[in-house]
Design an enzyme around this catalytic site. Structure first.
Site, PDB file in Angstrom:
ATOM      1  CB  CYS A 118     -17.069 -32.175  -1.089  1.00 55.28           C
ATOM      2  SG  CYS A 118     -16.386 -32.093  -2.397  1.00 55.28           S
ATOM      3  CG  HIS A 239     -13.974 -29.022   0.141  1.00 51.81           C
ATOM      4  ND1 HIS A 239     -14.343 -29.831   0.891  1.00 51.81           N
ATOM      5  CD2 HIS A 239     -13.826 -29.304  -0.741  1.00 51.81           C
ATOM      6  CE1 HIS A 239     -14.159 -30.985   0.598  1.00 51.81           C
ATOM      7  NE2 HIS A 239     -14.252 -30.912  -0.959  1.00 51.81           N
ATOM      8  CD  GLU A 241     -13.861 -28.706   4.853  1.00 55.15           C
ATOM      9  OE1 GLU A 241     -13.466 -29.932   3.937  1.00 55.15           O
ATOM     10  OE2 GLU A 241     -14.810 -27.748   4.280  1.00 55.15           O
ATOM     11  CG  ASP A 288      10.838 -27.034   0.650  1.00 60.25           C
ATOM     12  OD1 ASP A 288      10.538 -27.298   0.174  1.00 60.25           O
ATOM     13  OD2 ASP A 288      11.910 -26.031  -0.131  1.00 60.25           O
ATOM     14  CG  ASP A 455      11.881 -32.282  -7.786  1.00 59.84           C
ATOM     15  OD1 ASP A 455      11.264 -31.629  -8.140  1.00 59.84           O
ATOM     16  OD2 ASP A 455      11.485 -33.477  -7.200  1.00 59.84           O
TER      17      ASP A 455
END
Length: 614
Positions: A118, A239, A241, A288, A455
């Site tokens: 990157c 990336h 990884e 969550d 939300d």
């Protein structure tokens, strides 16, 4: 069963590890990977998630040392430089510590092994228009890089495409390289072996740097250099990884080529100018996470944000039973990685105990998860300033985010704090203070590291003109949305505006989702995670009207969330709204729908998805 019953515990662990290694594409052995003679020197300048790079290297059996002084650079066997964040921050650290001169000397002949990731690639170029010498967005002379590769790093045109470029895309090869010995040369021609990108700036192909180009990639019509190689100097815009087995195989091929002395053996390939790649649609799985009534961290799932089971012990349903327990966070995340999730989000939906930042439970989850999960990890909840009750010390949102990044997070999701920042932005007549959590984090780690989680809930209207003005500021306008016939209000209302909430949906604010999204983009956010309280847990599909409204209001990528219950819901939201990613939780936790089935459904409809898995 007899095998597991008779072996000792430590032998079982070895056996299980061999199975995991085999599934990741490693050689199946009954021991840890043999330690290699080659030692990898890691140039970690302190920004972003470097833990996954460390884990990828050590999982392949290579010992690792950190470069802490420029004097270590000349004698290094091989250097890996995983740059994350802003160009200015990276160059500032390299220059202040004396690494820039040492790196130039190390790289000048191209005969010493180097892998940049990157920003570790972008800093090899002559300059970047990302920031000027003062660290501000470039309006004058671009900031100088190391100058190893001719050319300037420039920004994607956000009037023509969403910026940042986030997600899984393919590559077209310009050279045959031993570093890519384990990858399919023709992977761009069909699904499989996409790699993960997250960047707003790119290096254009030009005559001056053509001999450096190892691969190129297409993002919505714009070709750019996705990896380079000349001699033993290799670097990637993507990336590895975070690119699953494909990325691990790239790192493996690179290091093995260093070991056997074949890294510099490259051959130019005939290039087809009509060959292009496609950014695929991402499937994100959300976990969550909260404490249950016994103090254990568990994955749960709400029904319109209520995560407790119904308590019917007295013959009535109170909704205050025990917290739904759908499993342990790390175990579930590992399962989703193996099943092909493109990203995983850990969302802290309640406030864990206030304590010293080093003792946050979510840090332990991230550290454990990143040991064996090589796709992007997002963490949300609690990304704000807070005071440690024991020491009285105040931790800034930047410090909290920094610790999450060091624990293994690639992105942080900001919720309530973003709503308040948006309100202040409009009240102050669009003033940027540089002190909000969005601004402070994005200035150090880049806009791609900041996700805003919104939300909202519907406020139904009988007509498009019946909306009341915001009491906070005349600069805040509530955008009225027309609802599709299948999603009208309880009394047949065809219109609504989407009121934002904070504190996990418990407190409504007088600002709409579209206004928050636009303010967040202006303040430096790189992505929107768009939820809907009305649709949460209903399994009736995403709120298409909301997704379309926000997607049309911002140029940054949008992740659709809330409401998915079957494969068709993903096809529907991608086809009708143009969002770049879609997220689900409960349907995957309960195994009602498999991730691969969602992706196959997309493919049947002509929507590109990453089928290869992890």
């Amino acid at each position: 069963r007899e095998l597991f019953a008779t072996r000792h515990l430590d032998e079982n662990c070895i056996f299980l590890k061999s199975i995991i290694q085999y599934s990741l594409g490693h050689h199946c052995t009954m021991t840890d990977p043999p330690q290699k003679k080659l030692t990898v020197s890691l140039l970690d300048y302190g920004a972003g998630n470097v833990r996954s790079v460390r884990n990828a290297i050590t999982s392949l059996g290579y010992p690792l040392v950190d470069i802490t002084s420029p004097s270590q650079i000349p004698s290094a066997d091989v250097i890996i430089f995983p740059g994350v964040g802003s160009f200015h921050s990276a160059m500032q650290v390299l220059q202040s510590r004396g690494y820039d001169s040492a790196l130039k000397d190390y790289l000048k002949n191209g005969d010493k092994p180097y892998l940049g990731i990157c920003l570790g690639m972008q800093t090899l170029f002559e300059s970047s228009e990302e920031t000027d010498e003062s660290g501000h967005l470039c309006s004058g002379a671009p900031l100088k890089g190391l100058g190893v590769i001719p050319g300037k790093v420039v920004k994607f045109d956000e009037t023509k495409r969403s910026v940042p470029h986030i997600g899984w895309n393919g590559t077209v090869r310009h050279q045959q390289s031993r570093a890519m010995r384990y990858l399919d040369e023709h992977a761009h021609e069909e699904n499989g072996e996409e790699v993960y990108f997250v960047h707003s700036y790119y290096a254009p192909l030009g005559e001056e740097n053509r001999e450096w180009v190892l691969t190129r990639t297409t993002y919505e019509g714009q070709e750019f250099i996705s990896s380079v190689q000349r001699g033993c100097v290799v670097a990637t815009q993507f990336h590895p990884e975070k690119s699953g087995v494909t990325g691990l195989n790239f790192i493996k091929g690179f290091l093995e080529s260093v070991e056997d002395g074949t890294l510099a053996q490259t051959t130019p390939l005939p290039t087809n100018p009509t060959a292009h790649t496609t950014l695929v649609k991402r499937i994100v799985v959300a976990l969550d996470v909260r404490s249950n009534d016994h103090g254990d961290l568990v994955v749960t799932k709400g029904d319109q944000y209520d995560v407790r089971e119904s308590d019917e012990s007295n013959g009535t349903s109170t909704g205050r039973g025990g917290v739904r327990n759908l499993g342990k966070p790390v175990a579930l995340a590992s399962r989703y990685y193996q099943e092909g999730a493109d990203e995983i989000a850990f969302l802290n939906i309640t406030s864990f105990r206030q304590g010293v930042i080093e003792d946050m439970p979510m840090l332990q989850v991230l550290e454990e998860a990143s040991k064996g999960i090589f796709v992007p990890l997002t963490v949300g909840g609690g990304i704000r300033s807070y005071v440690d009750k024991e020491s009285g010390k105040t931790y800034s949102a930047l410090e909290v985010a920094s610790r999450y990044f060091r624990a293994g997070a690639d992105k942080v999701s900001i919720g309530s704090d973003a709503v308040h920042a948006a309100e202040d932005y409009y009240i102050s007549n669009h003033t940027k203070t540089g002190e909000t959590s969005i601004e402070s984090i994005s200035q150090v780690y880049g806009v791609q590291a900041v996700v805003i989680s919104i939300d909202p809930k519907r406020v139904y209207l009988t007509s498009p003109t019946s909306v009341s003005p915001s009491t906070l500021s005349p600069n805040i306008q509530h955008t009225v949305v027309t609802l599709p016939p299948s999603q009208t209000g309880p009394n047949g209302e065809q219109y609504c505006w989407y009121q934002c909430t904070v504190k996990g949906g418990r407190e409504p604010r007088d600002i709409c989702a579209i206004s928050v999204a636009k303010a967040a983009e202006a303040l430096g956010a790189g992505e929107i995670m768009l939820n809907c309280i009305d649709m949460d847990g209903q399994c009736n599909g995403f709120d298409l009207a909301l997704m379309k409204a926000v997607r049309g209001a911002v140029s940054i990528p949008v992740i659709a969330s809330s409401g998915a219950g079957k494969e068709e819901h993903f096809r529907e939201v991608f086809e009708e709204t143009g969002v770049q990613a879609a997220l689900a939780a409960g349907m995957f936790h309960r195994k009602e729908v498999e991730i691969v089935d969602v992706k196959r459904c997309l493919e049947r409809s002509g929507i590109k998805a990453r089928i290869s898995g992890n």
